[in-house]
Write a protein that holds these residues in place. Structure first.
Motif, mmCIF file in Angstrom:
data_model
loop_
_atom_site.group_PDB
_atom_site.id
_atom_site.type_symbol
_atom_site.label_atom_id
_atom_site.label_comp_id
_atom_site.label_asym_id
_atom_site.label_seq_id
_atom_site.Cartn_x
_atom_site.Cartn_y
_atom_site.Cartn_z
ATOM 1 N N GLY A 72 1.199 -1.420 0.407
ATOM 2 C CA GLY A 72 0.154 -0.390 0.024
ATOM 3 C C GLY A 72 0.375 1.410 -0.126
ATOM 4 O O GLY A 72 0.462 2.268 -1.101
ATOM 5 N N ILE A 73 1.429 1.432 1.102
ATOM 6 C CA ILE A 73 2.048 2.620 0.336
ATOM 7 C C ILE A 73 3.410 2.634 -0.325
ATOM 8 O O ILE A 73 3.639 3.894 -0.310
ATOM 9 N N ILE A 74 3.982 1.515 -1.177
ATOM 10 C CA ILE A 74 4.240 1.914 -2.537
ATOM 11 C C ILE A 74 3.916 1.947 -3.204
ATOM 12 O O ILE A 74 3.943 3.449 -4.056
ATOM 13 N N GLN B 226 3.618 9.198 9.764
ATOM 14 C CA GLN B 226 3.324 8.364 10.843
ATOM 15 C C GLN B 226 2.633 7.833 9.852
ATOM 16 O O GLN B 226 2.066 5.677 10.437
ATOM 17 N N ILE B 227 1.799 6.876 8.849
ATOM 18 C CA ILE B 227 1.675 5.753 8.129
ATOM 19 C C ILE B 227 2.226 4.945 7.562
ATOM 20 O O ILE B 227 2.252 3.465 7.682
ATOM 21 N N VAL B 228 3.947 4.860 7.303
ATOM 22 C CA VAL B 228 5.162 4.286 7.629
ATOM 23 C C VAL B 228 5.020 3.451 8.359
ATOM 24 O O VAL B 228 4.707 2.118 8.706
ATOM 25 N N ILE B 229 5.173 4.345 10.223
ATOM 26 C CA ILE B 229 5.491 3.382 10.865
ATOM 27 C C ILE B 229 3.916 2.824 11.410
ATOM 28 O O ILE B 229 4.053 1.528 11.537
ATOM 29 N N SER B 230 2.646 3.322 11.107
ATOM 30 C CA SER B 230 1.400 2.187 11.090
ATOM 31 C C SER B 230 1.847 1.082 10.482
ATOM 32 O O SER B 230 1.517 0.010 10.664
#
Length: 288
Positions: free
Chosen positions: A22-24, A33-37
């Motif tokens: 998803g993050i890619i 924040q999203i990366v940590i989650s």
């Protein structure tokens, strides 16, 4: 110590890379924040998947003792007691659930759904032809959802389609590899394999492989993809995907190879697959 590590099967954690998709592909890798989650969700899935593997080992204890390779697992070989395995299972389940709900209530529910799906698979779905492979695929799709919906990212429709096709492809190749490995004993050790034959599986593998390549190609050319990543060059990553699928099929059909039964091991032990994956990931990150 080694039997406990083997019980957890950490090499299988590589499957949880689906949580990171998803993050890619949503171009969210530059949002801390999203990366940590997402990383926390990935860790939660690692713990939960290990809990699932232990549960399956407990349920299939008798059958695994008859399997040519699974009989060497810690529970089947009695290197770890059933009581100890149950205790580890409970600790992993509670830890994974807590970590999931720490990320978000959606991620927590998805994790519980993943465990519930595997319970259904262990007791019923794995005995229903075709539906058993869809259940395997759904396990991967829940990983994708955990890394998107679970952290507030709207998943791409093309990403979901490609994910479904590639995981169905892996599921059908797994069934074909199991049939080849078990030979004439497959009816006795895994009853569902009697409902599959090589011609049918090869057709399903061909269809899902083709859909995976076409779906990924269309994703790279989609207007939404170009708009999200500000590049039309993702199309140049297609050769890596095509080669990776072709290489996997080549290994599956080699008589002296036991490839296809365990995707995680195949990726790690075959340098061609590993290098292809690293090049695809590196080139994709470079382009976006």
């Amino acid at each position: 110590m080694y039997p406990f590590i083997k019980l957890l099967r950490p090499h299988q954690w590589i499957k949880n890379i689906f949580v990171l998709a998803g993050i890619i592909f949503a171009n969210a890798w530059n949002q801390p924040q999203i990366v940590i989650s997402v990383l926390l969700a990935t860790a939660a899935f690692c713990l939960m998947s290990s809990a699932v593997y232990i549960y399956n080992d407990i349920v299939d204890l008798e059958l695994d003792s008859l399997h040519p390779t699974k009989k060497h697992r810690p529970l089947s070989s009695k290197k770890i007691s059933l009581t100890t395995a149950v205790l580890i299972l409970v600790v992993l389940f509670v830890s994974a659930s807590g970590l999931g709900f720490l990320v978000s209530w959606q991620a927590g529910v998805i994790l519980l759904g993943y465990f519930g799906l595997n319970l259904a698979y262990s007791h019923r779905l794995k005995h229903i032809v075709i539906l058993d492979v869809f259940a395997i695929s759904m396990g991967f799709m829940l990983r994708l959802l955990a890394g998107t919906v679970g952290v507030g990212i709207v998943p791409s429709q093309w990403l979901m389609f490609c994910g479904l096709m590639i995981t169905l492809f892996l599921g059908f190749t797994k069934r074909r590899a199991e049939g080849k490995l078990m030979g004439h004993d497959l009816h006795f050790t895994r009853a569902i394999l009697k409902d599959y034959n090589q011609i049918f599986l090869d057709k399903m593998i061909g269809i899902t492989a083709s859909c995976s390549i076409i779906g990924y190609g269309l994703y790279t050319m989609s207007d939404k993809t170009v708009l999200a990543h500000h590049t039309q060059n993702l199309i140049y990553t297609i050769p890596f995907v095509v080669y990776g699928i072709f290489r996997y099929l080549y290994l599956l059909h080699r008589e002296r190879e036991n490839s296809g039964e365990d995707m995680a091991k195949d990726l790690v032990r075959d340098k061609h697959l590993l290098i292809t994956f690293v090049l695809w990931l590196g080139f994709t990150l470079f382009l976006i």
